[in-house]
Scaffold this active site. Structure first.
Site, short mmCIF file in Angstrom:
data_model
loop_
_atom_site.label_atom_id
_atom_site.label_comp_id
_atom_site.label_asym_id
_atom_site.label_seq_id
_atom_site.Cartn_x
_atom_site.Cartn_y
_atom_site.Cartn_z
N GLU A 31 46.15 -60.26 -47.56
CA GLU A 31 44.68 -60.26 -48.01
C GLU A 31 43.83 -59.40 -47.16
OE1 GLU A 31 43.52 -60.44 -51.11
OE2 GLU A 31 41.48 -60.47 -50.90
N TYR A 32 43.80 -59.65 -45.99
CA TYR A 32 42.97 -59.03 -44.83
C TYR A 32 43.44 -57.54 -44.74
CZ TYR A 32 40.86 -57.93 -40.37
OH TYR A 32 40.13 -57.28 -39.48
N ASP A 33 44.61 -57.15 -44.90
CA ASP A 33 45.20 -55.99 -44.81
C ASP A 33 44.71 -55.28 -46.08
OD1 ASP A 33 46.70 -56.74 -42.78
OD2 ASP A 33 48.53 -56.72 -43.56
N SER A 78 29.05 -60.82 -7.80
CA SER A 78 30.20 -61.70 -7.54
C SER A 78 30.04 -63.13 -7.42
CB SER A 78 30.97 -61.18 -6.46
OG SER A 78 30.66 -61.07 -5.31
N ILE A 79 31.05 -63.79 -6.99
CA ILE A 79 30.56 -65.17 -6.97
C ILE A 79 31.12 -65.96 -5.80
CG2 ILE A 79 32.70 -65.85 -8.44
CD1 ILE A 79 31.12 -67.80 -9.95
N GLU A 115 33.17 -74.66 -15.55
CA GLU A 115 33.91 -73.91 -16.38
C GLU A 115 35.24 -73.56 -15.80
OE1 GLU A 115 31.67 -70.19 -16.96
OE2 GLU A 115 30.02 -71.39 -17.28
N LYS A 117 37.93 -70.99 -14.18
CA LYS A 117 37.81 -69.44 -13.53
C LYS A 117 38.97 -68.53 -14.22
CE LYS A 117 36.73 -67.04 -9.51
NZ LYS A 117 37.56 -65.92 -9.75
N ASP A 119 41.46 -65.76 -15.04
CA ASP A 119 42.27 -64.72 -13.98
C ASP A 119 42.47 -63.49 -14.87
OD1 ASP A 119 43.12 -63.84 -11.69
OD2 ASP A 119 45.02 -64.97 -11.90
N ARG A 138 33.57 -54.16 -14.32
CA ARG A 138 32.42 -54.46 -13.33
C ARG A 138 32.26 -53.17 -12.20
NH1 ARG A 138 32.92 -57.18 -8.32
NH2 ARG A 138 31.04 -57.98 -7.74
N GLU A 174 35.20 -62.83 -19.46
CA GLU A 174 36.58 -62.24 -18.82
C GLU A 174 37.53 -61.66 -20.08
OE1 GLU A 174 36.28 -62.66 -15.62
OE2 GLU A 174 38.18 -62.68 -14.65
N TYR A 232 31.13 -65.86 -20.78
CA TYR A 232 30.35 -66.81 -19.73
C TYR A 232 29.05 -66.61 -19.30
CZ TYR A 232 32.71 -64.04 -16.17
OH TYR A 232 33.13 -62.85 -15.66
N LYS A 311 28.51 -74.04 -12.15
CA LYS A 311 27.05 -73.37 -12.09
C LYS A 311 26.09 -74.24 -12.32
CE LYS A 311 29.27 -69.59 -14.27
NZ LYS A 311 29.49 -68.56 -15.54
N LYS A 335 38.68 -72.60 -5.95
CA LYS A 335 40.07 -72.15 -6.42
C LYS A 335 41.03 -73.20 -6.22
CE LYS A 335 39.61 -67.08 -5.83
NZ LYS A 335 40.50 -66.09 -5.51
N CYS A 429 85.20 -67.60 -6.89
CA CYS A 429 84.33 -68.76 -6.39
C CYS A 429 84.21 -68.62 -4.86
CB CYS A 429 85.00 -69.99 -6.68
SG CYS A 429 83.86 -71.42 -6.21
N CYS A 432 85.74 -72.00 -3.21
CA CYS A 432 87.05 -72.41 -3.04
C CYS A 432 88.16 -70.97 -3.27
CB CYS A 432 87.56 -73.33 -4.46
SG CYS A 432 87.56 -72.86 -5.86
N CYS A 447 83.55 -71.05 -12.07
CA CYS A 447 84.68 -71.43 -11.22
C CYS A 447 85.70 -71.86 -11.91
CB CYS A 447 84.29 -72.17 -9.92
SG CYS A 447 85.54 -72.71 -9.07
N CYS A 453 87.86 -77.47 -6.79
CA CYS A 453 86.77 -77.02 -6.06
C CYS A 453 85.82 -77.80 -5.30
CB CYS A 453 85.94 -75.99 -6.76
SG CYS A 453 84.74 -75.19 -6.19
S1 IVH Z 1 30.25 -65.94 -13.49
C1 IVH Z 1 27.01 -65.05 -11.51
N1 IVH Z 1 32.03 -67.38 -14.65
O1 IVH Z 1 35.08 -64.36 -11.17
C2 IVH Z 1 28.30 -65.00 -11.23
N2 IVH Z 1 32.76 -65.49 -13.34
O2 IVH Z 1 33.32 -62.71 -8.60
C3 IVH Z 1 29.18 -64.18 -12.26
N3 IVH Z 1 35.24 -65.28 -13.24
O3 IVH Z 1 34.72 -61.16 -11.41
C4 IVH Z 1 30.42 -64.49 -12.68
N4 IVH Z 1 35.68 -66.94 -14.71
O4 IVH Z 1 35.34 -61.98 -13.50
C5 IVH Z 1 31.69 -66.46 -13.82
N5 IVH Z 1 33.65 -68.84 -15.75
C6 IVH Z 1 33.68 -67.73 -14.84
C7 IVH Z 1 34.38 -66.97 -14.41
C8 IVH Z 1 34.04 -65.83 -13.83
C9 IVH Z 1 36.40 -65.99 -13.99
C10 IVH Z 1 35.35 -63.95 -12.56
C11 IVH Z 1 34.60 -62.94 -12.81
C12 IVH Z 1 34.21 -62.50 -11.58
C13 IVH Z 1 34.83 -63.27 -10.42
C14 IVH Z 1 33.57 -63.90 -9.80
#
Ligand code: IVH
Length: 692
Positions: A31-33, A78-79, A115, A117, A119, A138, A174, A232, A311, A335, A429, A432, A447, A453
């Site tokens: 249906e979506y299609d 960055s964080i 939260e 983190k 990857d 970024r 992310e 986030y 946070k 981490k 083997c 043996c 073997c 063996c």
């Molecule tokens: S907050 C104010 N929340 O981690 C800080 N970052 O340097 C802004 N990341 O490149 C980032 N999960 O890609 C925040 N729950 C999360 C995150 C997150 C992954 C990454 C983000 C950033 C790096 C932090």
């Protein structure tokens, strides 16, 4: 026409949200299609009706030559990463926060949003008049790359925000790839490579694959790479094109909400995916608990995380704390130990298992990964070793996740030494010297030396001696190596022929240890038929099958002499298991070992050959469901089995009774439907009492 197009766009975007974000498809795919095709047709006929929030724009437009740069209106910070990866990392962060906020011990705990983190890679999404107009990476935090064409292909990213959202804003989060999507993508890539596509490659990990997809010049390709998104952060920005100073950045617009939790709630309401594990917690204690809980959960998540992020929840407190060197003071990344590391392959050994299976194992330069030092990683079998093409001297990515055995994920081909030779499975083997053969349709070489063996002898003895089999407590791997290498033991029965003088002659064997071993050998002689049968190490005969066989035939001789047809009568025994049993007992030397073990005094209570074991619940089948008040399911099962009953996984007409605890579900319904008696724990215990 115009109205219908708008209606279709709205419908399709709503269904996409249901499907991708809420994971609750609201209409069938077909249906979506159909709706999608209708919109495509309208837009093709009336190009003026095309709009950037149209779901037809997700599938990918034409390739671009290069990425345009995007100056971030609010810099992407960055964080700070907490250096202490133990629980203390959370405590240290909380202490810093309290100090900066000038809180004393008498003040209440600070509220945090904890939260995951993720990857993946950070992306900033700009919405104007509710419509996604730009997506940027970024970059260096000031300037990123315009990847709108690729980001549009991500189903979890709304192309239009719900009307209650402010019209103009920036959402950050992310972009990542789920592990199952990653595996499927790599499988497709492998097939392409096998079909001769030279420029294709497989990806090292989901992050790598996600980053590659986002930085594709051709959105058609990006559209085929399954990406996901978690939001986030939220920023408002002035409508002019002026960049903000860092101070302005922390201040801008955020006072619209009192807490970060409220921000996340709104993001969710406007159509974004926010990770369900996100939690508001109080003080260091709350952070530590979250860290522990997520560490446990990590391997079950469908995507990779490399830690958690804390946070400060209150925006006014965030503002008060500000930032240093492009990192907010109010947030920290905590981490987990890395699950993947690089190391080098020192050699490739081939190990011989209990059933003669040859397993190539990479010997690695020791590397700390997933919380332990790893020196070996299995390459599984010839096909796997070929597919990964691991060679001695290679630099490889090693992964160890949770309790899973370490594995070589991939080779860093660029670092390969020139003369590195391809690995080939030996045809003999390595222990043996017997022929190693790979049968049709099998992945493994075996073997053919069987119990001649010494590697198979050792494994067979260890299998027999393990706790779940006859349990010879003091007979460990080192000792078995010594005994077999010294020629003292070749068969299972030889173990029981050992005397004090044999043992005392072994290196590093103290008198006390020799006596201990003799005592545990003696103790192991009284066992049960299922344990004994399982301990023989017949291919495909695990503990459950051994129990079934023992219950059905009642005695060892009946099992050894059973025809294929008779074996097939046993519940859960199919042709493969039946044939394996026949093959085993057709070999004279196996029957001889059984006879010798019995002659040495190994025994178990035999029952009559009709299979009606002399136990109170023999012939009855029970099913256990729900949570019992005091007994674990395993305990209840063990007690029933002890009394001769069988415990099955599902209710059928043959079920004697259902043992039901709290939160019993469909099994209870089924039992009631079939009028099968339902017992609670007390009734179960009463039932077992006369048996005790
Ligand atoms: S907050 C104010 N929340 O981690 C800080 N970052 O340097 C802004 N990341 O490149 C980032 N999960 O890609 C925040 N729950 C999360 C995150 C997150 C992954 C990454 C983000 C950033 C790096 C932090």
């Amino acid at each position: 026409m115009h109205d219908r197009a708008a209606q279709l766009r709205q419908l399709l975007n709503q269904h996409a949200h249901q499907y991708y974000v809420l994971d609750e498809p609201s209409i069938p795919d077909a249906e979506y299609d159909r709706l999608f095709q209708e919109l495509q047709a309208i837009e093709a006929a009336h190009p003026e009706l095309l709009s950037p929030d149209s779901p037809t724009q997700r599938v990918g437009g034409s390739p671009i030559d290069a990425f345009a740069s995007v100056r971030h209106r609010v810099p992407m910070l960055s964080i700070h990463t907490e250096t202490d990866i133990s629980d203390q990392g959370a405590v240290a962060f909380d202490q810093r926060v309290r100090k900066q906020l000038q809180l004393t011990d008498s003040d209440a705990p600070v509220a945090y949003v904890a939260e995951l983190k993720f990857d993946g890679l950070a992306i900033s999404l700009r919405y104007v008049d509710h419509v996604l107009v730009q997506a940027a990476t970024r970059g260096d935090g000031e300037t990123g790359e315009d990847v709108t064409h690729n980001i549009r292909t991500i189903g979890q990213i709304p192309l239009r925000l719900s009307p209650q959202a402010p019209a103009t804003l920036e959402v950050r989060g992310e972009v990542y790839m789920r592990r199952d999507d990653f595996e499927a993508l790599n499988e497709r890539q492998r097939q392409r490579i096998a079909a001769g596509a030279k420029s294709e490659k497989t990806f090292v990990n989901p992050r790598n694959a996600a980053a590659g997809a986002v930085r594709q010049l051709d959105p058609q390709i990006a559209a085929q790479r399954p990406l996901s998104f978690f939001a986030y952060a939220l920023h408002f920005h002035p409508e002019d094109n002026r960049s903000l100073t860092p101070l302005e950045a922390t201040l801008w617009g955020l006072h619209a909400y009192a807490t970060h939790a409220e921000v996340l709630q709104n993001l969710k309401a406007w159509g974004f995916a926010v990770a369900e594990q996100t939690q508001v917690v109080q003080g260091a204690k709350g952070l530590v608990q979250f860290h522990e809980a997520i560490a446990q959960l990590r391997d079950q998540l469908p995507y990779d995380i490399d830690g958690v992020v804390y946070k400060v929840n209150r925006i006014d407190q965030q503002t008060q704390m500000g930032m240093v060197s492009r990192e907010p003071r109010w947030a920290v990344a905590h981490k987990f130990p890395a699950q993947e590391e690089l190391t080098t392959v020192l050699g490739i050994d081939v190990q011989v298992g209990r059933t003669g299976k040859l397993t190539p194992v990479a010997k690695l330069a020791p590397v700390f990964v997933g919380g332990v030092t790893v020196t070996n990683a299995t390459l599984h079998n010839e096909d796997e070793a070929r597919r990964k093409d691991v060679r001695v001297g290679d630099t490889v990515v090693v992964r160890r996740a949770g309790d899973v055995i370490p594995e070589v994920v991939s080779v860093v081909v660029e670092k390969r030494l020139q003369d590195a030779a391809r690995f080939t499975m030996p045809r003999l083997c390595p222990v043996c010297g017997s022929q190693a053969v790979r049968e049709d349709g099998e992945a493994d070489y075996r073997c053919t030396g069987g119990l001649f063996c010494s590697a198979q002898q050792k494994q067979a003895i260890l299998h027999f001696a393990q706790r779940r089999a006859v349990e010879i407590e003091d007979l460990g791997e080192k000792l078995v190596d010594q005994l077999v290498d010294a020629g003292l033991v070749k068969t299972l029965a030889d173990v029981y022929k050992l005397g004090f003088s044999h043992l005392a002659a072994l290196e590093r064997m103290a008198e006390k240890s020799a006596n201990n071993l003799l005592a545990s050998l003696e103790a192991s002689k009284t066992t049960t038929l299922p344990r004994f049968l399982f301990g023989l190490g017949i291919r495909h005969v695990g503990e459950a099958t051994a129990k079934d066989l023992a219950r059905h035939f009642g005695g060892m001789d009946a099992i050894m002499d059973a025809s294929l047809d008779q074996l097939l009568q046993v519940r859960d025994v199919g042709p493969v298991v039946a044939q394996s049993l026949r093959t085993f007992f057709d070999q004279a030397h196996n029957r001889e070992v059984v006879a010798q073990l019995r002659a040495c005094g190994v025994r178990w209570p035999e029952a009559d050959p009709q299979g009606r074991l002399d136990l109170p619940l023999a012939g009855h089948t029970y099913v256990i469901t729900g949570t019992l008040p005091t007994l674990s399911r395993e305990q209840a099962q063990a007690m029933l089995e002890e009394a001769g009953a069988k415990v099955a996984g599902s209710v059928s007409k043959k079920t004697t009774a259902l043992i039901a605890g709290e939160a019993a579900g469909s099994k209870l319904e089924k039992a009631l439907g079939l009028s099968i008696p339902v017992l609670d724990e007390a009734a179960l215990l009463a039932l077992l009492k006369p048996a005790a």
